[in-house]
Write an enzyme that holds these catalytic residues in place. Structure first.
Site, mmCIF file in Angstrom:
data_model
loop_
_atom_site.group_PDB
_atom_site.id
_atom_site.type_symbol
_atom_site.label_atom_id
_atom_site.label_comp_id
_atom_site.label_asym_id
_atom_site.label_seq_id
_atom_site.Cartn_x
_atom_site.Cartn_y
_atom_site.Cartn_z
ATOM 1 N N THR A 376 86.877 -85.150 -47.794
ATOM 2 C CA THR A 376 85.977 -84.262 -47.062
ATOM 3 C C THR A 376 84.548 -84.661 -47.388
ATOM 4 O O THR A 376 84.307 -85.364 -48.356
ATOM 5 C CB THR A 376 86.232 -82.801 -47.522
ATOM 6 N N GLY A 459 90.121 -80.920 -51.206
ATOM 7 C CA GLY A 459 91.419 -80.271 -51.148
ATOM 8 C C GLY A 459 91.492 -78.990 -51.962
ATOM 9 O O GLY A 459 90.612 -78.133 -51.927
#
EC number: 2.3.2.2
Length: 568
Positions: A376, A459
């Site tokens: 991310t 995550g």
């Protein structure tokens, strides 16, 4: 990676303290890899220096913090495709100085309407695979850009996307950490149609310092800037996406894209020792950070040193309890509304806190009774008017599904892997449903005023990281850079709200980043924890703080990534 550091409360380390091993050579502070960044008018902190500069240039040219965030996010999709892109989803929290309040946007997409849980069962699937066409959900990023821009933007979308279009055509040098993760993804994803042709150089990942170009993405962004969001969801791009998935055993269709809408949502908060911590409600996992902090507020950390066995033990046990609820209750509220108010209440935290044994690690924990993994990017931007943006965006696992429609220059997310193929579970796969989401932006306020915009990508590490950043700032007196550089704790092995839902029965594993002393590790093992070394799963952090007393911004950037905090 941080070298061995002392495990003591940073609040006890003053400017005149003697130097310690691994400490800053000027201040003696043990955890900062560099000093904080200060600027009077504007600040940007992203995981790529060029994206940070694009954000600053956008604001210098009259753009708002939202314009700058969109411009930087577009650049990260080009420059850091290992973590994000327009094939993924986006969540944001915006502090609006005009309304003096926070606004949240949930830009997550839904599963294809033509795919069903029955199809998976009939074809022998017990969980959704991580790559290929099956985990693909509608990407929500482009919609989120335009929704944010409509409310808070000043410059045109074409202007915001122009810097990335230029870099995509002319090329930019690939940074070190990104090159490493790109190299790991290529062997896994090159089997999927369109990936190798658009995301490799002669079948390999670009190397550190090598120029990378993506003319296909340049054309796609130029079309979006010229024609608007519907060019992506209802125009020729959508039709090309439909044709690609139809030809490659996928289920995503034009109708799924055309029906997509994100939504404005109200951020939710808990107060931690005088600081209001804000997160977005499910289908994301943000309230897990609030649950962890609510549990830990019952302990006096002014008497518990950072890095001590008691610190780590209490944190891990609180995480286990919060994640048991995460696995049970967090899902798309349109299908299964979570009891958010109860989950983040003080009364509920007090009940659950009784389950924490100060001397023994829990092997298994259940969710509370009936109530009333992944790569991310995180970035944050603040402008001269006081607007602050906390934005997170992701393709989920690595570079996503590997599905890269020819000629478009981006990869679809594999977020659908997060669904459960089990009837009756809140996160069970359904057509047109949003999966459980890991990506979460965060924000801190004090006395109704904006204080810190921050996030920690990675995550299941994200809510754990959020809680640790808040503790580092509030309990341990760290500055903004130290709070991110301090060694982190990650607990792995809790029951997950995805896949086959294997319940934790062995207590899981505690990963401690370099910097925790052996005395702490040995004491944790005596309490029954399994402590293991892990290299790299500790997330990535960016933050901006508003210093109201001095009228300036403070910026910090993750030492474990390629990023940069800078301002003017």
């Amino acid at each position: 990676m941080l070298s061995c550091l002392i495990a003591t409360s940073v609040a006890a380390v003053g400017l005149m303290s003697p130097p310690v091993h691994g400490a800053d050579r000027i201040t003696g502070l043990p955890f900062a890899t560099r000093s904080e960044v200060f600027a009077p008018e504007a600040m940007a902190a992203t995981s790529h220096p060029l994206a940070t500069q694009i954000a600053l240039d956008t604001m210098r040219q009259g753009g708002s913090a939202v314009d700058a965030a969109i411009a930087a996010n577009a650049a990260l999709g080009l420059m850091e495709p290992t973590g994000n892109g327009i094939g993924g989803d986006l969540f944001a929290i915006v502090w609006d100085p005009k309304t003096q309040k926070l606004h949240g946007y949930n830009g997550s997409g839904r599963s294809p309407k033509a795919l069903s849980r029955q199809w998976f069962a009939q074809n022998g699937y017990t969980d959704i695979p991580p790559h290929g066409p099956l985990p693909v959900t509608v990407p929500g990023t482009v919609d989120a850009w335009f929704a944010l821009h409509e409310r808070f933007g000043r410059r045109s979308m074409a202007q915001n996307l122009a810097p990335t279009v230029k870099y995509a055509r002319d090329g930019h040098p690939v940074h070190e950490v990104i090159a490493y993760y790109w190299g790991r993804s290529v062997p896994v994803l090159s089997k999927w149609p369109g990936f190798a042709e658009q995301f490799t150089i002669d079948g390999r990942a670009p190397r550190k310092g090598e120029l990378w170009r993506n003319p296909n993405l340049a054309n796609t962004l130029e079309t979006i800037g010229r024609e608007g969001r519907d060019a992506f969801y209802k125009g020729d791009i959508a039709r090309r996406i439909d044709a690609y998935f139809t030809a490659n055993d996928g289920f995503l269709r034009y109708e799924d894209l055309a029906a997509h809408t994100g939504e404005w949502v109200e951020p939710v908060s808990s107060n931690y020792r005088g600081v209001d911590v804000w997160e977005l409600p499910p289908n994301g996992q943000g309230i897990a950070a609030l649950q962890i902090l609510n549990l830990l507020e019952g302990y006096d950390f002014s008497k518990i040193p950072f890095g001590s066995a008691e610190h780590v033990h209490l944190f891990v046990e609180a995480k286990k309890l919060a994640f048991a609820d995460r696995a049970r209750y967090y899902a798309d509220p349109a299908f299964h509304p979570a009891p958010v108010a109860r989950l983040i209440s003080d009364d509920y935290a007090a009940e659950r806190r009784k389950l924490i044994d100060p001397d023994r690690a829990a092997k298994a924990v259940d969710a509370g009774g009936p109530l009333n993994q992944g790569d991310t990017i995180y970035m944050t931007v603040a402008d001269k008017d006081g607007m602050m943006v906390s934005l997170i965006q992701s393709n989920y696992r690595g570079m996503g599904s590997g599905m890269a429609p020819p000629g478009l220059g981006f990869i679809f997310q594999d977020r659908g892997e997060q669904f459960v193929l089990k009837a009756g579970h809140p996160n069970s796969f359904e057509p047109g449903k949003r999966p459980f989401h890991t990506i979460i932006p965060a924000f801190l306020t004090k006395d109704g005023k904006p204080w810190v915009s921050f996030g920690v990508m990675g995550g299941a590490m994200q809510p754990q990281g959020h809680a640790q950043i808040v503790m580092n700032l509030v309990d341990f007196g760290m500055n903004l850079q130290e709070a991110g550089d301090a060694p982190r704790i990650q607990h792995d092995g809790s029951t997950e709200p995805a896949g086959q839902m294997v319940a934790m029965s062995d207590g899981g594993v505690v990963n401690l980043e370099t910097g925790f002393p052996y005395e702490t590790i040995r004491a944790l093992m005596r309490k029954g924890h399994v402590v293991e070394f892990a290299d790299g799963p500790y997330g990535g952090y960016q933050a901006i703080m508003r210093d109201h007393a001095n009228g300036v911004y403070v910026g910090a950037s993750e030492s474990r990534k390629d990023g940069q905090a800078a301002g003017y």
